[in-house]
Structures are given as structure tokens and as C-alpha cells.
Design a protein around this motif. Sequence first.
Motif, mmCIF file in Angstrom:
data_model
loop_
_atom_site.group_PDB
_atom_site.id
_atom_site.type_symbol
_atom_site.label_atom_id
_atom_site.label_comp_id
_atom_site.label_asym_id
_atom_site.label_seq_id
_atom_site.Cartn_x
_atom_site.Cartn_y
_atom_site.Cartn_z
ATOM 1 N N HIS A 112 -22.447 3.087 -44.023
ATOM 2 C CA HIS A 112 -22.905 2.454 -45.264
ATOM 3 C C HIS A 112 -24.312 1.872 -45.147
ATOM 4 O O HIS A 112 -24.724 1.060 -45.978
ATOM 5 C CB HIS A 112 -21.869 1.417 -45.736
ATOM 6 C CG HIS A 112 -20.534 2.061 -45.945
ATOM 7 N ND1 HIS A 112 -20.280 2.896 -47.014
ATOM 8 C CD2 HIS A 112 -19.426 2.079 -45.172
ATOM 9 C CE1 HIS A 112 -19.052 3.375 -46.906
ATOM 10 N NE2 HIS A 112 -18.511 2.899 -45.788
ATOM 11 N N CYS B 105 -21.636 6.872 -52.895
ATOM 12 C CA CYS B 105 -20.747 6.638 -51.754
ATOM 13 C C CYS B 105 -19.422 6.064 -52.249
ATOM 14 O O CYS B 105 -19.364 5.464 -53.326
ATOM 15 C CB CYS B 105 -21.416 5.659 -50.796
ATOM 16 S SG CYS B 105 -20.480 5.347 -49.297
ATOM 17 N N CYS C 28 -18.179 3.467 -51.313
ATOM 18 C CA CYS C 28 -18.300 1.997 -51.383
ATOM 19 C C CYS C 28 -18.936 1.567 -52.703
ATOM 20 O O CYS C 28 -19.007 0.385 -53.009
ATOM 21 C CB CYS C 28 -19.113 1.474 -50.205
ATOM 22 S SG CYS C 28 -20.883 1.827 -50.312
ATOM 23 N N CYS D 174 -25.979 6.005 -49.203
ATOM 24 C CA CYS D 174 -25.448 5.612 -47.884
ATOM 25 C C CYS D 174 -25.458 6.847 -46.978
ATOM 26 O O CYS D 174 -25.301 7.976 -47.445
ATOM 27 C CB CYS D 174 -24.004 5.140 -47.997
ATOM 28 S SG CYS D 174 -23.781 3.583 -48.841
HETATM 29 ZN ZN LIG Z 1 -21.425 3.320 -48.708
#
Ligand SMILES: [Zn+2]
Length: 438
Positions: A234, A245, A247, A252
Motif C-alpha cells: 500500500h 487498490c 484499500c 498503490c
Molecule cells: Zn492500497
Amino acid sequence: MPKIANIWLRSILSTIYQRGQMTRTEILQATGLNAASVSHALRYLLGTGTILKLGEIQSRGGRRSEVLKLNSDAAYFVAIDLEGTRIRIAFTNLVGDVRYRWEEDIEWGKPLEMKRIRYGVKMVLRNLRAPQRSRLVAAGISYPGIGDRQGSITAVNLGWQKVDLAGEMQEACGVPVFLEHSHRTCIIAERLVGCAQGSDNCVYVEVGQGIGASIISDGCHLAGRDRMAGELGHMVVDPDAKDRCKCGNYGCLESIASSPNVVRQYLADTKGQPHHLIGSKVGRVFERAQHGDKAALKVLDRVGSVLGIGLANLVNLLNPELIILGGDLPKGESVLLPRIKKELQRHAIRDFSEGLQIRVSSLGPDIRLMGATFLAFRNCLLYPQLLKKLCEPVIVVSSQQAVNLSGNTRTRLTAANVPIAAYREIPGNAARLERAKR
Ligand SMILES: [Zn+2]
């Protein structure tokens, strides 16, 4: 016999575990213990059968020295690897050989039911006879995702939210269970039998379904507040990228260079062409690049570039002497590694990149099982009750009787009188470990 201190046993057993086989003099030098302590402890361990005499070697001066090794059947462990898209459960002996294994593919992100892991544990333990069962000392588990201090796991690939893995597995295995994040079990294995032996400043980088790093700095694991340090995947390496991503961020490292994203970019680039049907195997993209496929090379140019930037940041931050690349990356070593190195040289501080070794892991898919076994072994040395169990006299069962090795009737441990025939032997694993130890 004088009282044997646990610290002598710990030191001697861990040293022989790492070296494979040693003379008494080598043990004395490597442990730093005094001669009397080593002598008492070795007599005790030979008496219980925890270690065995392998033979003798003669020095130039004509002096004979005994060569000692661990008795592989003195203790057994359960090793569990829950990373990626295939779960692996193994029954291993004291020196880390896999004696029986059970594996199953799982669907990424689909909730994995605990009963499947329990079934796998049952399958690897079902052929144990009573003497082996009594020498099952501990279990080591390599887990993905996030673990809390109570042993509950939250993992995307398993579809888990705070699952009590430690409690469930302790019940299934019937022995104490030790858990460690999969990145760290990899570097544990690399330091023990892989290319990080003797290295106190190294980083293991896994490039597979996700990307993560495990860091050893000055000989210690960098773990962080929640033992989650090393989420290299990340790190933002391209802030303007359109790659989203998991996340929630864009650009990332993982959103560009993880295996599913390599395949995603290749499929997007080759849409409409008949050869774009490569399934979900990143290895196919690597193969195509090796054969000069322009679309595959274009994707790997980008992937190698962002991995190089990510690693350069890591090098500037941590100043390691060695980086080991694992996961799916070894399959694409010939095309990816030159691209990664080129970009790393561009961005890393020159003094840091000079002399830096970048190696590709050679431990294969069993790396986390090896790490999980060592995790269990290492914890057995730390807990007095488990250490005591590890050093209990080895019972050798013949067809007629059980013989206590520490008693008067000493029976040599041979394939004939150790009932291992019930296990499915996995050829090659013991040999590979032996080679790696040398
Ligand atoms: Zn990420």
C-alpha cells in the motif's frame, strides 16, 4: 547428574536445529556455553534420545570427535499455511521434514469454513500411532491478514472477520498453537534454511495475491504496534494512476504489481485478441513475455518499474544488506528482475544500493510450512513445559514391545523399528532441507 538448565538445552537444540549436524567442539564454540554445561546437557539429550550420534570424524591431529544430530522423531508438529488460494496443512518432524500433508484450493475471498481446516488437521493426524501422538508438541500457523493479540484473524482471502483461529486450532490439534503472519513465517524460513542465513539486516518481499514485506533490522523483527509493519503493497508508487487498490487508494504498489493486477492489465491490453485467454495465471504472462509478447512486456515494464521504486524506498528507509523476492515473482525472474534492479538503482541512495544483494527465494511453495514448523519449535524452546515434553525419553516401538531409550536396553533408531510406514513420505523435502543447511 547435575541439574540441567533450560538455557543449555535451548541453546544446544536451536544450534543443532540450524546447522543440521555438529561435533561437540562446534557446539561448544557456537553456543558460547562452558564445557561442563555442554557436556552435561549433551549426555542428558543423548540419554533421552532427543539427539543421536551420527558417527565420528578424525581431525588432522588424529583426535576423534563425535558428530551429533537431532533425532527427527523426537518431536512432531502440525504446520498450517492459510495464505493465498491454497491452504496447506502438514505433519512435520523435529527437523522440519513434511511427513504427511493435506492441501486444498480455496476460492479467493469466499468464506473458508473452519470445519475444512479441522478436516485437514484430522487427515494429517489420522495415521499417527500412540507413540507419535504423545510426541506431538505444538502447532505453528502462518496466517494472512490481520491478527489481534488474542489470536483472532481478519483476512480478506479467507472471508474472515475476527475469527478465533487460535482457539479453534488448539482444540483441533490438542496441543498449544502459535500464530505468526505469513510474511514473517517466510523470513523465518529464509533465515533458517534459505538465502538469509547469517543476515541480520534483510527484507523478504512477497509478490503474489498481495504484496508485503517482512523486515529484520539488526537481527530483530520490525513488527509495529499491531504486528502489522511491512504493508509495502500500500505504498503509493504512482499517485496519478487509475489503478484502484482494494484499500480504496489509487496507485498503490499492489494495485499495479500484484499477480491478479498483472493479469488484469494484460487482459485489458489484449482484449479482443484470440490469445488473450490466459485464465488467471500470472505465470502465463511471464511465459509470454519470455517469448517476446509485446503486450506482456509492456505490462512487465510497468510492473518492474513500480516494484523498483517501491524497493528503492524500502532501501533508503531501512538500509538492508539483502532483499529476498518471493511469492509468484520467482516464476518471472528472468524478465522482471533486470527491470526491478534498473529502477532500484535509479532511485536508491547510491551508497545503500552498492553491495546490496537482491535474491529470489528458492524455498518454493512450502516456505510458510517450514516457517510455521520453526515457529512451533522455537516456542517449544521458550516454554519450559513444552521444552520438557520435547526432551522426554524417546519411545521406540517394535512390533512386540516398547523400549525406553534412556533405560538399559538401548535400541538403535532405524527405519525398521520406528513405525513411520503409515505416513505418506514426501520425497525430496528432506533432501532439500539438508542441501539448504549445508
Ligand atoms: Zn492500497
